[in-house]
Design a protein around this motif. Structure first.
Motif, PDB file in Angstrom:
ATOM      1  N   ARG A   1       0.789  -1.253   0.037  1.00 26.98           N
ATOM      2  CA  ARG A   1       0.033  -0.070  -0.028  1.00 26.98           C
ATOM      3  C   ARG A   1       0.730   1.313  -0.157  1.00 26.98           C
ATOM      4  O   ARG A   1       0.699   2.164  -0.777  1.00 26.98           O
ATOM      5  N   GLU A   2       1.827   1.384   0.699  1.00 31.75           N
ATOM      6  CA  GLU A   2       2.918   2.344   1.033  1.00 31.75           C
ATOM      7  C   GLU A   2       3.634   2.886  -0.178  1.00 31.75           C
ATOM      8  O   GLU A   2       3.912   3.904  -0.631  1.00 31.75           O
ATOM      9  N   LEU A   3       4.212   1.679  -0.658  1.00 33.94           N
ATOM     10  CA  LEU A   3       5.020   1.865  -1.772  1.00 33.94           C
ATOM     11  C   LEU A   3       4.361   1.790  -3.232  1.00 33.94           C
ATOM     12  O   LEU A   3       5.130   2.344  -4.073  1.00 33.94           O
ATOM     13  N   GLY A   4       3.090   1.365  -3.159  1.00 37.61           N
ATOM     14  CA  GLY A   4       2.540   1.208  -4.524  1.00 37.61           C
ATOM     15  C   GLY A   4       3.163   0.363  -5.426  1.00 37.61           C
ATOM     16  O   GLY A   4       3.214   0.632  -6.665  1.00 37.61           O
ATOM     17  N   VAL A   5       3.707  -1.000  -4.734  1.00 39.70           N
ATOM     18  CA  VAL A   5       4.090  -1.993  -5.599  1.00 39.70           C
ATOM     19  C   VAL A   5       3.422  -3.283  -5.217  1.00 39.70           C
ATOM     20  O   VAL A   5       3.609  -4.262  -4.462  1.00 39.70           O
ATOM     21  N   PRO A   6       2.322  -3.401  -6.061  1.00 34.53           N
ATOM     22  CA  PRO A   6       1.174  -4.641  -5.626  1.00 34.53           C
ATOM     23  C   PRO A   6       1.924  -6.038  -5.848  1.00 34.53           C
ATOM     24  O   PRO A   6       1.466  -6.920  -5.262  1.00 34.53           O
ATOM     25  N   GLU A   7       3.101  -6.117  -6.703  1.00 39.30           N
ATOM     26  CA  GLU A   7       3.467  -7.472  -6.742  1.00 39.30           C
ATOM     27  C   GLU A   7       4.898  -7.872  -6.029  1.00 39.30           C
ATOM     28  O   GLU A   7       5.416  -8.760  -5.845  1.00 39.30           O
ATOM     29  N   LEU A   8       4.901  -6.931  -4.827  1.00 40.46           N
ATOM     30  CA  LEU A   8       5.945  -7.149  -3.725  1.00 40.46           C
ATOM     31  C   LEU A   8       5.691  -8.454  -3.198  1.00 40.46           C
ATOM     32  O   LEU A   8       4.667  -8.720  -2.789  1.00 40.46           O
ATOM     33  N   GLN A   9       6.912  -9.019  -2.899  1.00 34.16           N
ATOM     34  CA  GLN A   9       6.830 -10.543  -2.168  1.00 34.16           C
ATOM     35  C   GLN A   9       8.037 -10.732  -1.348  1.00 34.16           C
ATOM     36  O   GLN A   9       9.293 -10.131  -1.765  1.00 34.16           O
ATOM     37  N   PRO A  10       7.787 -11.233  -0.094  1.00 35.04           N
ATOM     38  CA  PRO A  10       9.137 -11.567   0.774  1.00 35.04           C
ATOM     39  C   PRO A  10      10.076 -12.454   0.105  1.00 35.04           C
ATOM     40  O   PRO A  10       9.556 -13.351  -0.467  1.00 35.04           O
ATOM     41  N   ALA A  11      11.176 -12.436   0.280  1.00 35.57           N
ATOM     42  CA  ALA A  11      12.124 -13.630  -0.021  1.00 35.57           C
ATOM     43  C   ALA A  11      12.520 -14.575   1.160  1.00 35.57           C
ATOM     44  O   ALA A  11      12.744 -15.830   0.952  1.00 35.57           O
ATOM     45  N   HIS A  12      11.906 -14.065   2.099  1.00 32.11           N
ATOM     46  CA  HIS A  12      12.100 -14.850   3.466  1.00 32.11           C
ATOM     47  C   HIS A  12      11.026 -14.377   4.513  1.00 32.11           C
ATOM     48  O   HIS A  12      10.591 -13.168   4.183  1.00 32.11           O
ATOM     49  N   ARG A  13      11.032 -15.019   5.629  1.00 30.59           N
ATOM     50  CA  ARG A  13      10.236 -14.283   6.878  1.00 30.59           C
ATOM     51  C   ARG A  13      10.792 -14.313   7.856  1.00 30.59           C
ATOM     52  O   ARG A  13      12.050 -14.882   8.279  1.00 30.59           O
ATOM     53  N   LEU A  14      10.383 -13.361   8.787  1.00 28.97           N
ATOM     54  CA  LEU A  14      10.963 -12.933  10.057  1.00 28.97           C
ATOM     55  C   LEU A  14       9.946 -13.045  11.052  1.00 28.97           C
ATOM     56  O   LEU A  14       8.716 -12.668  10.878  1.00 28.97           O
ATOM     57  N   ASP A  15       9.997 -13.693  12.324  1.00 31.18           N
ATOM     58  CA  ASP A  15       9.105 -13.987  13.191  1.00 31.18           C
ATOM     59  C   ASP A  15       8.399 -12.783  13.577  1.00 31.18           C
ATOM     60  O   ASP A  15       9.024 -11.482  13.595  1.00 31.18           O
ATOM     61  N   ARG A  16       7.232 -12.832  13.875  1.00 23.94           N
ATOM     62  CA  ARG A  16       6.108 -11.591  14.103  1.00 23.94           C
ATOM     63  C   ARG A  16       6.948 -10.721  15.283  1.00 23.94           C
ATOM     64  O   ARG A  16       6.776  -9.388  15.258  1.00 23.94           O
ATOM     65  N   LEU A  17       7.311 -11.499  16.331  1.00 31.02           N
ATOM     66  CA  LEU A  17       7.817 -10.762  17.695  1.00 31.02           C
ATOM     67  C   LEU A  17       9.094 -10.248  17.236  1.00 31.02           C
ATOM     68  O   LEU A  17       9.660  -9.430  18.209  1.00 31.02           O
ATOM     69  N   THR A  18       9.845 -10.520  16.537  1.00 31.86           N
ATOM     70  CA  THR A  18      11.297 -10.104  16.030  1.00 31.86           C
ATOM     71  C   THR A  18      11.214  -8.986  15.376  1.00 31.86           C
ATOM     72  O   THR A  18      10.632  -8.958  14.075  1.00 31.86           O
ATOM     73  N   ALA A  19      12.377  -8.043  15.597  1.00 35.83           N
ATOM     74  CA  ALA A  19      12.238  -6.850  14.508  1.00 35.83           C
ATOM     75  C   ALA A  19      13.548  -7.003  13.732  1.00 35.83           C
ATOM     76  O   ALA A  19      14.382  -7.766  14.076  1.00 35.83           O
ATOM     77  N   GLY A  20      13.590  -6.039  12.775  1.00 34.02           N
ATOM     78  CA  GLY A  20      14.925  -6.071  11.972  1.00 34.02           C
ATOM     79  C   GLY A  20      14.905  -6.213  10.588  1.00 34.02           C
ATOM     80  O   GLY A  20      13.627  -6.268   9.786  1.00 34.02           O
ATOM     81  N   LEU A  21      15.722  -6.737   9.766  1.00 29.08           N
ATOM     82  CA  LEU A  21      15.807  -6.650   8.345  1.00 29.08           C
ATOM     83  C   LEU A  21      14.873  -7.837   7.691  1.00 29.08           C
ATOM     84  O   LEU A  21      15.033  -9.013   8.041  1.00 29.08           O
ATOM     85  N   VAL A  22      14.429  -7.465   6.695  1.00 25.29           N
ATOM     86  CA  VAL A  22      13.638  -8.376   5.899  1.00 25.29           C
ATOM     87  C   VAL A  22      13.865  -8.163   4.436  1.00 25.29           C
ATOM     88  O   VAL A  22      13.646  -6.621   4.044  1.00 25.29           O
ATOM     89  N   LEU A  23      14.213  -8.722   3.507  1.00 24.28           N
ATOM     90  CA  LEU A  23      14.337  -8.556   2.060  1.00 24.28           C
ATOM     91  C   LEU A  23      13.107  -9.017   1.355  1.00 24.28           C
ATOM     92  O   LEU A  23      12.639 -10.128   1.412  1.00 24.28           O
ATOM     93  N   PHE A  24      12.610  -7.834   0.633  1.00 21.80           N
ATOM     94  CA  PHE A  24      11.462  -7.951  -0.427  1.00 21.80           C
ATOM     95  C   PHE A  24      12.065  -8.044  -1.758  1.00 21.80           C
ATOM     96  O   PHE A  24      12.756  -7.268  -1.894  1.00 21.80           O
TER      97      PHE A  24
END
Length: 308
Positions: free
Chosen positions: A134-157
């Motif tokens: 929604r914020e970036l206007g990139v509807p096809e964006l997908q995560p390359a991996h997952r980070l646990d909900r309670l953990t903060a930090g880097l995620v690659l999309f």
């Protein structure tokens, strides 16, 4: 090997950053569905009630390639339908997503605590994926991996669907260097650094993962970086990616991560306490880009609050 063919393009746009559900009407295996409405009630009626399914059909919520389907439309094996599920009411996670890096192929972000990476269970629109679309206007964006909900930090999309597999392969083949930071109790009796190895299993429907006898399937390097009174700051380097691996290994050392609601004891379910985030942060991601061959290294801009 038979190559899987793509179905038709969805006639429904995303809603709040969430793709519509796609349904392909299966072969009738004896149930005797005469109409599309009968099949939809058989498939979804137990979850939401027959009356709700009828209402959704009447309101045009189920759409085929030629438009909304009718309750009495004849059943036809192989027909594609799309619809948007009713989204659960979700409390907004009161933290923003930080953009660490963005180019034509990838977006690397700092995911805050309490925000799921992608839709699952009761977390749907309040997820990093839905927010970023929604914020970036990139509807096809997908995560390359997952980070646990309670953990903060880097995620690659990944920006383009065709590029996603190459980046996922890096994580699958353990070609991504990961470094985490945690705040936990300090115990001089625990000899560090240490490499923790164990067999971790996670049962569906059970919150906590557990260590069991058998061939190790998880490995974490754990080092003490700083000590302040009864707390320590730890550097964690996982060589594998089992569910809750770092949390399980720290707990096994007698050093459960500060504010962990699962280890060593599962707390009763209740409202989120946003003032007590799990003190675990995905600090570093590094890899060789599969398309350019360039070395990539990203560091989180977030800070843990546990040591003050």
């Amino acid at each position: 090997m038979r190559r899987r063919t793509k179905g038709p393009v969805a006639p429904l746009a995303q809603r709040e950053g969430i793709d519509p559900v796609r349904v392909r009407l299966p072969e009738d295996s004896g149930e005797g569905w005469a109409t599309v409405g009968e099949y939809l009630r058989a498939r979804y009626g137990e979850a939401v009630g027959d009356a709700r399914v009828r209402e959704m059909v009447r309101d045009g919520r189920f759409v085929g390639v030629d438009g909304p389907v009718r309750e009495d439309e004849p059943y036809s094996t192989g027909t594609y339908l799309w619809f948007h599920r009713d989204f659960p009411v979700e409390e907004r996670v009161p933290f923003e997503i930080g953009i660490v890096h963005r180019d034509e192929r990838i977006v690397v972000v700092d995911k805050p605590h309490f925000l799921a990476t992608m839709p699952r269970g009761r977390h749907v629109t309040e997820t990093a994926l839905a927010r970023l679309r929604r914020e970036l206007g990139v509807p096809e964006l997908q995560p390359a991996h997952r980070l646990d909900r309670l953990t903060a930090g880097l995620v690659l999309f990944v920006v383009r669907p065709g590029d996603r597999g190459a980046y996922q392969t890096l994580f699958r083949d353990r070609l991504v260097g990961k470094e985490y930071e945690a705040v936990a109790a300090y115990d001089p009796a625990v000899a560090l650094p240490v490499t923790a190895r164990s067999r971790i299993e996670k049962e569906r429907g059970v919150i906590a993962a557990r260590e069991v006898p058998g061939e190790p399937n998880s490995e974490s390097r754990i080092e003490l970086v700083e000590r302040r009174g009864g707390l320590g700051r730890y550097r964690l380097r996982p060589a594998t990616g089992r569910t809750h691996q770092l949390r399980v290994h720290m707990n096994s050392l007698g050093l459960p991560i500060l504010h962990d609601p699962v280890y060593p004891v599962v707390r009763e379910d209740g409202p989120e306490d946003f003032t007590r985030p799990l003190q675990l942060l995905a600090r570093v991601l590094e890899f060789t880009d599969p398309f350019t061959g360039a070395p990539m290294r990203f560091e989180s801009g977030l800070l843990l609050s546990g040591l003050g």
